[in-house]
Design a protein around this motif. Structure first.
Motif, PDB file in Angstrom:
ATOM      1  N   UNK A   1     -22.305  14.094-125.939  1.00 11.20           N
ATOM      2  CA  UNK A   1     -23.571  13.842-125.266  1.00 11.20           C
ATOM      3  C   UNK A   1     -24.316  15.173-125.139  1.00 11.20           C
ATOM      4  N   UNK A   2     -25.591  15.161-125.478  1.00 10.20           N
ATOM      5  CA  UNK A   2     -26.417  16.369-125.367  1.00 10.20           C
ATOM      6  C   UNK A   2     -26.566  16.756-123.901  1.00 10.20           C
ATOM      7  N   UNK A   3     -26.752  18.047-123.662  1.00  9.41           N
ATOM      8  CA  UNK A   3     -26.887  18.525-122.282  1.00  9.41           C
ATOM      9  C   UNK A   3     -28.022  17.837-121.539  1.00  9.41           C
ATOM     10  N   UNK A   4     -29.144  17.631-122.222  1.00 12.68           N
ATOM     11  CA  UNK A   4     -30.269  16.973-121.560  1.00 12.68           C
ATOM     12  C   UNK A   4     -29.905  15.544-121.185  1.00 12.68           C
ATOM     13  N   UNK A   5     -29.242  14.836-122.093  1.00 16.10           N
ATOM     14  CA  UNK A   5     -28.824  13.461-121.795  1.00 16.10           C
ATOM     15  C   UNK A   5     -27.836  13.428-120.634  1.00 16.10           C
ATOM     16  N   UNK A   6     -26.950  14.407-120.597  1.00 15.92           N
ATOM     17  CA  UNK A   6     -25.977  14.479-119.505  1.00 15.92           C
ATOM     18  C   UNK A   6     -26.691  14.734-118.173  1.00 15.92           C
ATOM     19  N   UNK A   7     -27.674  15.626-118.185  1.00 16.13           N
ATOM     20  CA  UNK A   7     -28.428  15.917-116.968  1.00 16.13           C
ATOM     21  C   UNK A   7     -29.224  14.694-116.523  1.00 16.13           C
ATOM     22  N   UNK A   8     -29.825  13.975-117.471  1.00 12.25           N
ATOM     23  CA  UNK A   8     -30.561  12.747-117.143  1.00 12.25           C
ATOM     24  C   UNK A   8     -29.610  11.746-116.496  1.00 12.25           C
ATOM     25  N   UNK A   9     -28.439  11.573-117.085  1.00 13.35           N
ATOM     26  CA  UNK A   9     -27.466  10.613-116.556  1.00 13.35           C
ATOM     27  C   UNK A   9     -27.021  10.996-115.148  1.00 13.35           C
ATOM     28  N   UNK A  10     -26.818  12.285-114.914  1.00 18.42           N
ATOM     29  CA  UNK A  10     -26.378  12.724-113.587  1.00 18.42           C
ATOM     30  C   UNK A  10     -27.474  12.563-112.547  1.00 18.42           C
ATOM     31  N   UNK A  11     -28.711  12.874-112.893  1.00 20.64           N
ATOM     32  CA  UNK A  11     -29.817  12.681-111.945  1.00 20.64           C
ATOM     33  C   UNK A  11     -30.004  11.194-111.676  1.00 20.64           C
ATOM     34  N   UNK A  12     -29.919  10.396-112.732  1.00 19.76           N
ATOM     35  CA  UNK A  12     -30.017   8.941-112.570  1.00 19.76           C
ATOM     36  C   UNK A  12     -28.952   8.426-111.613  1.00 19.76           C
ATOM     37  N   UNK A  13     -27.744   8.911-111.783  1.00 14.85           N
ATOM     38  CA  UNK A  13     -26.640   8.494-110.916  1.00 14.85           C
ATOM     39  C   UNK A  13     -26.905   8.889-109.464  1.00 14.85           C
ATOM     40  N   UNK A  14     -27.446  10.064-109.269  1.00 15.30           N
ATOM     41  CA  UNK A  14     -27.767  10.526-107.913  1.00 15.30           C
ATOM     42  C   UNK A  14     -28.839   9.643-107.270  1.00 15.30           C
ATOM     43  N   UNK A  15     -29.785   9.182-108.077  1.00 17.98           N
ATOM     44  CA  UNK A  15     -30.849   8.306-107.559  1.00 17.98           C
ATOM     45  C   UNK A  15     -30.267   6.930-107.253  1.00 17.98           C
ATOM     46  N   UNK A  16     -29.500   6.378-108.192  1.00 21.99           N
ATOM     47  CA  UNK A  16     -28.949   5.034-108.010  1.00 21.99           C
ATOM     48  C   UNK A  16     -27.959   4.965-106.861  1.00 21.99           C
ATOM     49  N   UNK A  17     -27.234   6.046-106.621  1.00 19.83           N
ATOM     50  CA  UNK A  17     -26.247   6.040-105.541  1.00 19.83           C
ATOM     51  C   UNK A  17     -26.891   6.216-104.164  1.00 19.83           C
ATOM     52  N   UNK A  18     -28.163   6.599-104.158  1.00 21.17           N
ATOM     53  CA  UNK A  18     -28.847   6.824-102.887  1.00 21.17           C
ATOM     54  C   UNK A  18     -28.778   8.265-102.429  1.00 21.17           C
ATOM     55  N   UNK A  19     -28.076   9.103-103.195  1.00 19.87           N
ATOM     56  CA  UNK A  19     -28.021  10.526-102.861  1.00 19.87           C
ATOM     57  C   UNK A  19     -29.421  11.151-102.934  1.00 19.87           C
ATOM     58  N   UNK A  20     -30.230  10.637-103.866  1.00 19.90           N
ATOM     59  CA  UNK A  20     -31.631  11.047-103.986  1.00 19.90           C
ATOM     60  C   UNK A  20     -32.501   9.787-103.892  1.00 19.90           C
ATOM     61  N   UNK A  21     -32.807   9.335-102.683  1.00 16.05           N
ATOM     62  CA  UNK A  21     -33.610   8.114-102.542  1.00 16.05           C
ATOM     63  C   UNK A  21     -35.078   8.366-102.907  1.00 16.05           C
ATOM     64  N   UNK A  22     -35.847   7.301-103.148  1.00 12.81           N
ATOM     65  CA  UNK A  22     -37.272   7.452-103.436  1.00 12.81           C
ATOM     66  C   UNK A  22     -37.964   8.294-102.360  1.00 12.81           C
TER      67      UNK A  22
END
Length: 92
Positions: A1-22
């Motif tokens: 997985x490319x670094x950018x894709x990995x970073x996107x996935x990790x930020x997405x996970x943080x948003x979906x988990x509620x760690x980074x809410x809207x």
């Protein structure tokens, strides 16, 4: 997985988990890179992709914030990189 894709996935996970809410502000680029164990350049590119997909709102001089997107909007990293959400939401 490319670094950018990995970073996107990790930020997405943080948003979906509620760690980074809207509406929440992301940590600074160096803090986020350190927290995710990735390079600053990978995080920077991921933020650009997520901003173009309207997942993040970059406010120069103020910070980067999570937008209030409806669940299910183009969450796959490959879809975000192709900017498929730019004009119309999709069901991916």
């Amino acid at each position: 997985m490319a670094l950018t894709d990995e970073a996107i996935a990790k930020i997405r996970s943080m948003i979906q988990s509620g760690e980074l809410p809207p509406g929440s502000r992301l940590p600074s680029e160096p803090q986020l890179a350190s927290q995710m164990g990735l390079s600053r350049s990978g995080v920077r590119e991921a933020v650009k992709v997520l901003e173009s997909a309207r997942v993040l709102d970059v406010r120069r001089g103020d910070g980067t914030y999570v937008t209030s997107l409806a669940p299910g909007c183009c969450w796959r990293a490959s879809a975000l990189r192709s900017n498929c959400c730019r004009t119309t939401p999709c069901s991916r």
